[in-house]
Design an enzyme around this catalytic site. Structure first.
Site, PDB file in Angstrom:
ATOM      1  N   HIS A 208       0.827  -1.211   0.000  1.00 17.73           N
ATOM      2  CA  HIS A 208       0.000   0.000   0.000  1.00 17.73           C
ATOM      3  C   HIS A 208       0.856   1.253   0.000  1.00 17.73           C
ATOM      4  O   HIS A 208       0.445   2.289  -0.507  1.00 17.73           O
ATOM      5  CB  HIS A 208      -0.972  -0.016   1.182  1.00 17.73           C
ATOM      6  CG  HIS A 208      -2.101  -0.953   0.939  1.00 17.73           C
ATOM      7  ND1 HIS A 208      -2.094  -2.249   1.394  1.00 17.73           N
ATOM      8  CD2 HIS A 208      -3.237  -0.810   0.226  1.00 17.73           C
ATOM      9  CE1 HIS A 208      -3.182  -2.845   0.985  1.00 17.73           C
ATOM     10  NE2 HIS A 208      -3.903  -2.008   0.277  1.00 17.73           N
ATOM     11  N   CYS A 524     -10.108  -2.865 -10.116  1.00 15.46           N
ATOM     12  CA  CYS A 524      -9.519  -1.712  -9.426  1.00 15.46           C
ATOM     13  C   CYS A 524      -8.142  -2.038  -8.849  1.00 15.46           C
ATOM     14  O   CYS A 524      -7.549  -1.217  -8.157  1.00 15.46           O
ATOM     15  CB  CYS A 524     -10.445  -1.202  -8.334  1.00 15.46           C
ATOM     16  SG  CYS A 524     -10.740  -2.427  -7.056  1.00 15.46           S
TER      17      CYS A 524
END
Ligand code: PEP
Ligand code: MG
Length: 594
Positions: A208, A524
């Site tokens: 992330h 996504c």
């Protein structure tokens, strides 16, 4: 034992290169700020006698975590060559020894029990005590060891507090941040107007941290093992986020070369910006919807600049990062409604909280402590269904924001239809409650979608399609869980491959399930933002891609050059392959051809 490698190396100022994984493209040239430990204030408090055992347990977990971190760094250091590797090896070995039953570790345990103080305060007190006894002896060798004790002590405190690098928010313009590790929460504190880029020793390409760097447009290199020892604060450094290189103390010719490269990239960006108002339509007339993923509210400008058709994934974790309490429903509503209004009628897909694994929210810390493997534990929707007030507040904020524009709700880490059914019941109940109170909410209720990101969801997608209003494919976690490779583990970064036949087939399977059930599907995961995959994704049948806003123009450019019917024909053959190397070669052929 030789432990003063840092001091020896710090006198060298010659140009040299440190290699890592390039995770966010672009060139940053600036002065380095090396994050030492990032803790501005160590928490200190007393504990009751009944809490001593739990506090010692918490300390032991921090020791184990720190040992793991040092172990990872050692593995990486072994793969380096030359004197740098040797010196780094000595330092890390000394650190590891100190984490294994040393005076520091024993002393902390003793203090927690005797003085009834929290572990962080005990570490700090023990460090001060050791420093005092060393200086009393007056031995220069011991004075050198104190540096290692400080390193280990601060590492322990950082593991205990999980403190983000608060220092990152106040750095001078143009700074390049160098750190051992930067968490997603730390990255969220970086202001792209001040920070030019960053490089770390730990972290993988699909972590992330890498995702946030890409969306902020910050050039970044992760997994550069010796970067913290090779660079010192104030050095001039270049971070080449495309090639995965850090150049320390570049000479004037090198600097000129990188400046020129930076100008070329800027020119390319200006050309791409002209695509903003052109349709994402292929050569053979296939229309594709291009949406943006949003991690932080400040990205909204960029989302609008690139002309995204909507926000395809709003990661709501930012509400929960860098704070010790939970955000209230009103707070979430205010932030969400301004994003929805900012999109002026274009849809916003908001994902419910997806913490756990590498993304932690301090206020929910007590729920993760017991998880032996956080990636397989109580995270994402599982946590939301357990802590109902959390889910209810999130859904209420989303429903209220839905009164300002079109909103969809996306559920992370779903594995069974029952989870969707439960959330739908909560959603209806929350909606009834808000209406009774006279609050404006979305009407009709927003569509409820499933993020297909674990193999179970992809394989059983037909069942999920019966209860979901739409699907979104999350290839980051889908790849991680299918291949059993941690997306943030830099040691495995080379094998983290979304072109593995198992991953491609799970994507194909999910698309087919959505088609048969007649529900919309998009993607996504990070694959969506990589032009190399565009032909394959469209060829497999996807028509809606959501990606970092910064990646959108390049993907649009790729679509406009593509023949989708040819891509579809070849993608069917790719689906039949057994070997990821062959799949990659066939995809490269396809890309060269159309
Ligand atoms: C994914 O896993 O692909 C995804 C889109 O979610 P995240 O990267 O936030 O885990
Ligand atoms: Mg995910």
């Amino acid at each position: 034992m030789k432990t003063d490698g840092r001091r020896q190396r710090s006198v060298k100022a010659a140009e040299h290169i440190v290699e890592g994984h390039g995770v966010a493209p672009g060139i940053a040239i600036g002065r380095a700020f090396v994050v030492e430990h990032g803790i501005s204030q160590v928490p200190e408090y007393n504990i009751g006698s009944a809490e001593v055992a739990a506090e010692c347990q918490r300390f032991n977990e921090a020791v184990t975590y720190s040992q793991r971190q040092v172990g990872k760094l050692q593995d990486k250091a072994r793969r380096l060559s030359g004197a740098a590797a040797e010196e780094l090896g000595y330092i890390l070995e000394a650190n590891l020894q100190m984490l294994t039953g040393s005076r520091l570790v024993r002393g902390v345990e003793d203090r927690i029990g005797r003085q009834r103080i929290n572990a962080e305060a005990a570490v700090q007190a023990e460090m001060a005590d050791i420093a005092q006894s060393f200086s009393a002896i007056g031995d220069p060798y011991l004075a050198g060891r104190m540096q290692d004790i400080n390193d280990v002590g601060m590492r322990l405190i950082r593991s205990l507090t999980n403190t983000p690098y608060k220092a990152l928010s106040g750095l001078p313009e143009g700074t390049v941040v160098i750190a051992e590790e930067i968490t997603p929460a730390d990255t969220a504190l970086m202001d792209p107007a001040r920070i030019a880029g960053f490089a770390t020793a730990l972290g993988g390409a699909e972590s992330h941290t890498a995702i946030v760097a890409r969306s902020l447009g910050l050039p970044a290199v992760l997994g550069a093992a010796d970067v913290v020892t090779a660079v010192k604060t104030g050095d001039t450094v270049v971070v080449d986020g495309g090639r995965g290189r850090i150049v320390v103390n570049p000479g004037s010719r090198t600097k000129a070369r990188f400046r020129q490269r930076r100008q070329e990239l800027a020119r390319e960006q200006r050309l791409l910006a002209r695509l903003r108002d052109l349709p994402a339509r292929s050569r053979d007339g296939v229309e594709v919807t291009l949406q943006a993923n949003l991690e932080l509210p400040l990205e909204l400008d960029m989302v609008n600049q690139v002309g995204a058709a909507g926000i395809g994934l709003l990661r709501s974790e930012f509400f929960f990062m860098n704070r010790d309490d939970l955000p209230s429903q009103d707070e979430q509503y205010t932030a969400l409604s301004s994003l929805v209004e900012g999109m002026a009628g274009r849809p916003v897909t908001i994902r419910t909280l997806d913490v756990g694994g590498e993304k932690l929210a301090p206020a929910l810390g007590q729920h993760f402590a017991a998880s032996t493997n956080p990636a397989l534990g109580l995270r994402a929707i599982r946590l939301s269904l357990k802590v109902r007030s959390l889910l209810e507040d999130q859904l209420a904020a989303m429903l209220r924001a839905g009164a300002h524009g079109p909103v969809r709700i996306l559920l992370p880490m779903i594995t069974t239809p029952g989870e969707v059914v439960q959330v739908r019941e909560v959603l209806k109940r929350v909606a009834r409650r808000l209406k009774r109170r006279g609050q404006a909410i979305a009407a009709p209720l927003p569509p409820l979608g499933v993020l297909i990101e674990v193999p179970a969801a992809a394989l059983a997608a037909d069942g999920l399609a019966q209860v979901a209003d739409f699907f979104s494919i999350g290839t980051n976690d889908l790849t991680m869980y299918t291949l059993a490779i941690d997306r943030s583990d830099e040691q495995m970064a080379d094998q983290f491959n979304s072109l593995h036949p198992a991953v491609i087939r799970l994507v194909g399977h999910s698309i087919e399930a959505a088609r048969q059930a007649g529900i919309p599907i998009n993607i996504c995961g990070e694959m969506a933002g990589e032009p190399r995959y565009t032909a394959l994704l469209l060829g497999l049948g996807l028509r809606d891609l959501s990606m970092a806003a910064t990646a959108l123009p390049r993907v649009k450019q790729r679509i406009r050059a593509l023949d989708v019917s040819e891509a579809a024909r070849r993608s069917q053959t790719i689906l039949e392959q057994h070997d990821s190397g062959r799949i990659a070669a066939m995809l490269d052929d396809l890309n060269a051809l159309i």
